[in-house]
Design a protein around this motif. Structure first.
Motif, PDB file in Angstrom:
ATOM      1  N   HIS A   1     126.867 102.090  21.975  1.00 34.89           N
ATOM      2  CA  HIS A   1     126.971 101.370  20.706  1.00 34.89           C
ATOM      3  C   HIS A   1     125.643 101.319  19.969  1.00 34.89           C
TER       4      HIS A   1
ATOM      5  N   THR B   1     139.808 108.871   9.183  1.00 34.25           N
ATOM      6  CA  THR B   1     139.088 109.855   8.364  1.00 34.25           C
ATOM      7  C   THR B   1     139.989 110.681   7.458  1.00 34.25           C
TER       8      THR B   1
ATOM      9  N   LYS C   1     123.792 104.702  13.021  1.00 34.86           N
ATOM     10  CA  LYS C   1     124.822 105.167  12.104  1.00 34.86           C
ATOM     11  C   LYS C   1     124.297 106.377  11.327  1.00 34.86           C
ATOM     12  N   ARG C   2     125.241 107.060  10.647  1.00 34.16           N
ATOM     13  CA  ARG C   2     124.882 108.232   9.849  1.00 34.16           C
ATOM     14  C   ARG C   2     123.848 107.850   8.789  1.00 34.16           C
TER      15      ARG C   2
ATOM     16  N   ARG D   1     131.506 110.134  15.811  1.00 38.57           N
ATOM     17  CA  ARG D   1     130.298 109.933  15.035  1.00 38.57           C
ATOM     18  C   ARG D   1     129.985 111.135  14.154  1.00 38.57           C
TER      19      ARG D   1
ATOM     20  N   PHE E   1     131.493  98.804  17.212  1.00 35.37           N
ATOM     21  CA  PHE E   1     131.485 100.183  16.738  1.00 35.37           C
ATOM     22  C   PHE E   1     132.057 100.215  15.323  1.00 35.37           C
ATOM     23  N   ASP E   2     131.788 101.307  14.604  1.00 37.28           N
ATOM     24  CA  ASP E   2     132.465 101.484  13.325  1.00 37.28           C
ATOM     25  C   ASP E   2     133.912 101.909  13.585  1.00 37.28           C
ATOM     26  N   ARG E   3     134.719 101.966  12.519  1.00 39.76           N
ATOM     27  CA  ARG E   3     136.162 102.172  12.676  1.00 39.76           C
ATOM     28  C   ARG E   3     136.487 103.514  13.322  1.00 39.76           C
ATOM     29  N   GLU E   4     135.728 104.562  12.989  1.00 39.15           N
ATOM     30  CA  GLU E   4     136.019 105.862  13.576  1.00 39.15           C
ATOM     31  C   GLU E   4     135.951 105.820  15.093  1.00 39.15           C
ATOM     32  N   LYS E   5     134.883 105.232  15.628  1.00 40.57           N
ATOM     33  CA  LYS E   5     134.713 105.196  17.079  1.00 40.57           C
ATOM     34  C   LYS E   5     135.743 104.266  17.723  1.00 40.57           C
ATOM     35  N   ARG E   6     136.008 103.115  17.089  1.00 42.75           N
ATOM     36  CA  ARG E   6     136.966 102.171  17.675  1.00 42.75           C
ATOM     37  C   ARG E   6     138.360 102.779  17.756  1.00 42.75           C
TER      38      ARG E   6
END
Length: 249
Positions: free
Chosen positions: A244, A132, A248-249, A93, A198-203
């Motif tokens: 979850h 990323t 988000k940012r 995150r 989750f977003d892609r980074e976390k997944r």
């Protein structure tokens, strides 16, 4: 595995852990402020160091001291599997602190030494870097790879039945049981990678972590995540999935 002689309390421990994990996923609340997220990250990193003070001490085949567990009543919880999943979610995150968090976690488990958690965090960094393209996360993956090899050379222990080498033991009972368990682990990986909210980074970070744990369990005597007996990975991934609701940012 119970029919093959596993102690009955193993299944009860797994069931209890599953209930607690599901309750947290359904009703838990993640840290919603920057301060609370930093505090939770610090607590989790500190938790990775607690085995150095409280873990039952064993000796590896090379004569090195091994301390990877947190005693909880009659249970010895594997600290890496308990803590690392939530740490990966928090690291994924935070775009600026993600690499330092993962590097600090790898450093903590290096002292134990715990190659399974080391490789898992390394593959979590690989998954996060895939999304990323952050060179700092890529550097952590390289450092983690060599650190984990060193941990593996220092920390090998005899296998614990029904916890480690689970697929090999299952194949000795029934090849179909081994295939079923292997498919269950593969489905879990796919669900983490593609289906959780989750977003892609976390997944990708969490899927990389699960992949790293599974690879080490297949290659050497380390706990098999999710399909072997042991409450730690169930509680650990449950804690991570319950985050979850982090905004988000």
């Amino acid at each position: 595995m119970a029919l093959a002689g596993a102690p009955s309390h193993y299944a009860l421990n797994n069931l209890g852990a599953l209930v607690l994990a599901c309750l947290w996923i359904l009703a838990g609340r993640g840290p919603h402020t920057s301060l609370s997220r930093h505090l939770m990250t610090g607590v989790l990193l500190f938790s990775l160091l607690t085995p150095l003070a409280v873990s039952p001490e064993t000796t590896s085949v090379t004569g090195d001291r091994v301390m990877r567990w947190f005693p909880f009543g009659s249970l010895n919880l594997h600290t890496g599997m308990l803590v690392a999943p939530a740490l990966c979610v928090l690291a994924a995150r935070h775009r600026t602190l993600g690499a330092p968090i993962l590097l600090a976690a790898i450093a903590c488990v290096w002292f134990q030494p715990d190659a399974a958690t080391g490789f898992a965090l390394t593959f979590a960094a690989v998954g996060l870097h895939h999304v990323t393209r952050d060179w700092k996360v890529g550097a952590v993956a390289i450092i983690g790879f060599f650190a984990s090899i060193n941990m593996a050379l220092r920390g090998e222990l005899p296998p614990q039945p029904f916890v480690e080498r689970v697929l090999v033991e299952a194949a000795g009972i029934s090849i179909f049981l081994a295939i079923a368990l292997g498919l269950a682990l593969a489905v879990a990986f796919a669900l983490v990678l593609f289906a959780i909210p989750f977003d892609r980074e976390k997944r990708f970070a969490l899927a990389g972590l699960l992949f790293g744990f599974a690879v080490l369990a297949l290659m050497s005597t380390y706990p098999t995540p999710l399909i072997g007996y042991g409450a730690s990975p169930i509680l650990g991934f449950g804690l991570a999935l319950g985050l979850h609701r982090i905004p988000k940012r």
